[in-house]
Design a protein around this motif. Sequence first.
Motif, PDB file in Angstrom:
ATOM      1  N   LEU A  68       0.825  -1.203   0.000  1.00 43.84           N
ATOM      2  CA  LEU A  68       0.000   0.000   0.000  1.00 43.84           C
ATOM      3  C   LEU A  68       0.863   1.258   0.000  1.00 43.84           C
ATOM      4  CD1 LEU A  68      -2.980   0.781  -0.012  1.00 43.84           C
ATOM      5  CD2 LEU A  68      -2.897   0.880   2.481  1.00 43.84           C
ATOM      6  N   LEU A  69       1.969   1.228   0.751  1.00 47.26           N
ATOM      7  CA  LEU A  69       2.875   2.371   0.795  1.00 47.26           C
ATOM      8  C   LEU A  69       3.510   2.603  -0.570  1.00 47.26           C
ATOM      9  CD1 LEU A  69       4.448   4.549   2.345  1.00 47.26           C
ATOM     10  CD2 LEU A  69       6.119   2.781   2.954  1.00 47.26           C
ATOM     11  N   ILE A  70       3.864   1.526  -1.250  1.00 47.54           N
ATOM     12  CA  ILE A  70       4.473   1.660  -2.580  1.00 47.54           C
ATOM     13  C   ILE A  70       3.462   2.225  -3.576  1.00 47.54           C
ATOM     14  CG2 ILE A  70       5.603   0.397  -4.457  1.00 47.54           C
ATOM     15  CD1 ILE A  70       6.610  -1.596  -2.382  1.00 47.54           C
ATOM     16  N   ILE A  71       2.208   1.813  -3.452  1.00 49.25           N
ATOM     17  CA  ILE A  71       1.154   2.359  -4.325  1.00 49.25           C
ATOM     18  C   ILE A  71       1.002   3.860  -4.098  1.00 49.25           C
ATOM     19  CG2 ILE A  71      -1.317   2.347  -4.808  1.00 49.25           C
ATOM     20  CD1 ILE A  71      -1.319  -0.649  -4.203  1.00 49.25           C
ATOM     21  N   PHE A  72       0.955   4.259  -2.837  1.00 51.62           N
ATOM     22  CA  PHE A  72       0.871   5.686  -2.522  1.00 51.62           C
ATOM     23  C   PHE A  72       2.078   6.438  -3.084  1.00 51.62           C
ATOM     24  CE2 PHE A  72      -2.051   4.800   1.238  1.00 51.62           C
ATOM     25  CZ  PHE A  72      -3.124   5.430   0.642  1.00 51.62           C
ATOM     26  N   PHE A  73       3.260   5.830  -2.973  1.00 51.80           N
ATOM     27  CA  PHE A  73       4.483   6.474  -3.444  1.00 51.80           C
ATOM     28  C   PHE A  73       4.441   6.713  -4.951  1.00 51.80           C
ATOM     29  CE2 PHE A  73       8.798   6.333  -5.148  1.00 51.80           C
ATOM     30  CZ  PHE A  73       9.431   7.296  -4.383  1.00 51.80           C
ATOM     31  N   THR A  74       4.053   5.681  -5.713  1.00 49.64           N
ATOM     32  CA  THR A  74       4.051   5.817  -7.174  1.00 49.64           C
ATOM     33  C   THR A  74       3.005   6.820  -7.655  1.00 49.64           C
ATOM     34  OG1 THR A  74       2.549   3.921  -7.375  1.00 49.64           O
ATOM     35  CG2 THR A  74       4.912   3.486  -7.568  1.00 49.64           C
ATOM     36  N   LEU A 157      -2.571 -11.078  -7.939  1.00 52.20           N
ATOM     37  CA  LEU A 157      -3.925 -10.824  -8.431  1.00 52.20           C
ATOM     38  C   LEU A 157      -4.814 -10.276  -7.322  1.00 52.20           C
ATOM     39  CD1 LEU A 157      -5.880 -11.082 -10.833  1.00 52.20           C
ATOM     40  CD2 LEU A 157      -6.393 -13.390 -10.062  1.00 52.20           C
ATOM     41  N   LYS A 158      -4.702 -10.848  -6.126  1.00 52.49           N
ATOM     42  CA  LYS A 158      -5.498 -10.353  -5.001  1.00 52.49           C
ATOM     43  C   LYS A 158      -5.041  -8.969  -4.569  1.00 52.49           C
ATOM     44  CE  LYS A 158      -4.740 -14.106  -2.586  1.00 52.49           C
ATOM     45  NZ  LYS A 158      -4.771 -15.115  -1.485  1.00 52.49           N
ATOM     46  N   ASP A 159      -3.731  -8.707  -4.697  1.00 52.16           N
ATOM     47  CA  ASP A 159      -3.195  -7.408  -4.275  1.00 52.16           C
ATOM     48  C   ASP A 159      -3.659  -6.256  -5.157  1.00 52.16           C
ATOM     49  OD1 ASP A 159      -1.892  -8.493  -2.133  1.00 52.16           O
ATOM     50  OD2 ASP A 159       0.046  -8.673  -3.136  1.00 52.16           O
ATOM     51  N   THR A 160      -4.150  -6.551  -6.351  1.00 55.55           N
ATOM     52  CA  THR A 160      -4.648  -5.471  -7.214  1.00 55.55           C
ATOM     53  C   THR A 160      -5.797  -4.716  -6.547  1.00 55.55           C
ATOM     54  OG1 THR A 160      -6.165  -7.002  -8.344  1.00 55.55           O
ATOM     55  CG2 THR A 160      -4.002  -6.648  -9.358  1.00 55.55           C
ATOM     56  N   SER A 161      -6.501  -5.382  -5.630  1.00 54.04           N
ATOM     57  CA  SER A 161      -7.621  -4.720  -4.949  1.00 54.04           C
ATOM     58  C   SER A 161      -7.152  -3.564  -4.071  1.00 54.04           C
ATOM     59  CB  SER A 161      -8.395  -5.737  -4.096  1.00 54.04           C
ATOM     60  OG  SER A 161      -7.565  -6.285  -3.090  1.00 54.04           O
ATOM     61  N   LEU A 162      -5.865  -3.566  -3.675  1.00 55.39           N
ATOM     62  CA  LEU A 162      -5.349  -2.468  -2.865  1.00 55.39           C
ATOM     63  C   LEU A 162      -5.311  -1.154  -3.642  1.00 55.39           C
ATOM     64  CD1 LEU A 162      -2.369  -4.243  -1.037  1.00 55.39           C
ATOM     65  CD2 LEU A 162      -4.590  -3.607  -0.081  1.00 55.39           C
ATOM     66  N   ALA A 163      -5.299  -1.262  -4.968  1.00 47.58           N
ATOM     67  CA  ALA A 163      -5.262  -0.047  -5.796  1.00 47.58           C
ATOM     68  C   ALA A 163      -6.574   0.711  -5.752  1.00 47.58           C
ATOM     69  CB  ALA A 163      -4.908  -0.410  -7.238  1.00 47.58           C
ATOM     70  N   VAL A 164      -7.566   0.186  -5.041  1.00 46.02           N
ATOM     71  CA  VAL A 164      -8.825   0.907  -4.868  1.00 46.02           C
ATOM     72  C   VAL A 164      -8.582   2.232  -4.154  1.00 46.02           C
ATOM     73  CG1 VAL A 164      -9.413  -0.123  -2.635  1.00 46.02           C
ATOM     74  CG2 VAL A 164     -11.240   0.622  -4.160  1.00 46.02           C
ATOM     75  N   VAL A 165      -7.486   2.323  -3.382  1.00 47.25           N
ATOM     76  CA  VAL A 165      -7.194   3.554  -2.626  1.00 47.25           C
ATOM     77  C   VAL A 165      -6.822   4.707  -3.546  1.00 47.25           C
ATOM     78  CG1 VAL A 165      -6.478   2.304  -0.554  1.00 47.25           C
ATOM     79  CG2 VAL A 165      -4.765   2.909  -2.278  1.00 47.25           C
ATOM     80  N   ILE A 166      -6.401   4.404  -4.775  1.00 51.32           N
ATOM     81  CA  ILE A 166      -6.113   5.483  -5.730  1.00 51.32           C
ATOM     82  C   ILE A 166      -7.154   5.495  -6.851  1.00 51.32           C
ATOM     83  CG2 ILE A 166      -3.637   5.586  -5.234  1.00 51.32           C
ATOM     84  CD1 ILE A 166      -3.144   3.878  -7.741  1.00 51.32           C
ATOM     85  N   SER A 167      -8.285   4.845  -6.584  1.00 57.63           N
ATOM     86  CA  SER A 167      -9.439   4.834  -7.501  1.00 57.63           C
ATOM     87  C   SER A 167      -9.164   4.151  -8.827  1.00 57.63           C
ATOM     88  CB  SER A 167      -9.928   6.270  -7.753  1.00 57.63           C
ATOM     89  OG  SER A 167     -10.346   6.867  -6.548  1.00 57.63           O
ATOM     90  N   LEU A 168      -8.357   3.098  -8.808  1.00 56.89           N
ATOM     91  CA  LEU A 168      -8.208   2.281 -10.007  1.00 56.89           C
ATOM     92  C   LEU A 168      -9.543   1.594 -10.268  1.00 56.89           C
ATOM     93  CD1 LEU A 168      -6.291   0.950 -12.162  1.00 56.89           C
ATOM     94  CD2 LEU A 168      -6.070  -0.950 -10.548  1.00 56.89           C
ATOM     95  N   PRO A 169     -10.087   1.690 -11.491  1.00 54.85           N
ATOM     96  CA  PRO A 169     -11.413   1.104 -11.769  1.00 54.85           C
ATOM     97  C   PRO A 169     -11.388  -0.414 -11.894  1.00 54.85           C
ATOM     98  CG  PRO A 169     -10.524   2.071 -13.759  1.00 54.85           C
ATOM     99  CD  PRO A 169      -9.563   2.433 -12.653  1.00 54.85           C
ATOM    100  N   GLU A 170     -10.878  -1.072 -10.837  1.00 50.93           N
ATOM    101  CA  GLU A 170     -10.839  -2.537 -10.859  1.00 50.93           C
ATOM    102  C   GLU A 170     -12.104  -3.090 -10.213  1.00 50.93           C
ATOM    103  OE1 GLU A 170     -10.070  -4.088  -7.492  1.00 50.93           O
ATOM    104  OE2 GLU A 170     -10.626  -2.050  -7.023  1.00 50.93           O
ATOM    105  N   LEU A 171     -12.133  -4.379  -9.955  1.00 51.65           N
ATOM    106  CA  LEU A 171     -13.361  -5.049  -9.526  1.00 51.65           C
ATOM    107  C   LEU A 171     -13.908  -4.491  -8.209  1.00 51.65           C
ATOM    108  CD1 LEU A 171     -15.456  -7.237  -9.922  1.00 51.65           C
ATOM    109  CD2 LEU A 171     -13.868  -8.894  -8.908  1.00 51.65           C
TER     110      LEU A 171
END
Length: 236
Positions: A68-74, A157-171
């Motif tokens: 999650l921290l890496i997602i926020f960083f990028t 694949l499961k970790d992609t759901s963490l990108a919901v914090v940056i509003s990635l239009p995933e599942l």
Amino acid sequence: MDFIGAYSSGNLLFLLKGLGTTLLVAFIAIIFSFLIGSILGILRYAKIPVLSRIVAVCVEVIRNLPLLLIIFFTFFALPEVGIKLSVTMAAITALIIFESAMLSEIVRSGLNSIEKGQIEAARSSGLTYMQTMQHIILPQALRRMVPPIVSQFISLLKDTSLAVVISLPELLHNAQIVNGKNVNYVIPIFLLIAVMYFLVNYSLSLVARRLEMKERTNRKSTGKVLPAKQQTGEMM
């Protein structure tokens, strides 16, 4: 609970679109993280002075950071230094960075699992270090690495759901939007996306299990690995 309204054609198509984004992001991240992770794992295994140590430090740092921290960083920090990424690219980049570090350890462990005697036998038979890696070490190591690598892909694949914090239009993101339309949709929608995640991940887990059983069968049938000289003779 309103199952009929929740499972309307419009909602289902919207969720399937989110699932498509999830699979696309995961697929791209899997390809690049495998390539980069393999290179990093081989560099650590090769014990190249200075370079291997630098790679080891970078890998250990990334492995011990939350994704999650890496997602926020990028997504939020990189624009501060002039690198602005779209939501999708930020999510893919974060996953590649994190999963490459994880996969590099799997690759390094797989290479280390090969008996040192095979390397010595191959070198004594006249093979160069690169030829030994290509014909003796890597083929055996890859077979042993496949099950844990597939398991890591499931985690990705499961970790992609963490990108919901940056509003990635995933599942999961799309599911939350559908839930916002009607509170009676919450349970039906979450049940549906749970089934979707389960079907995809369970399919991958079956692949991992089958490959693991195949590897165990191969080990039992062969009894032990052929000496390097015999292997090179068969290849010729």
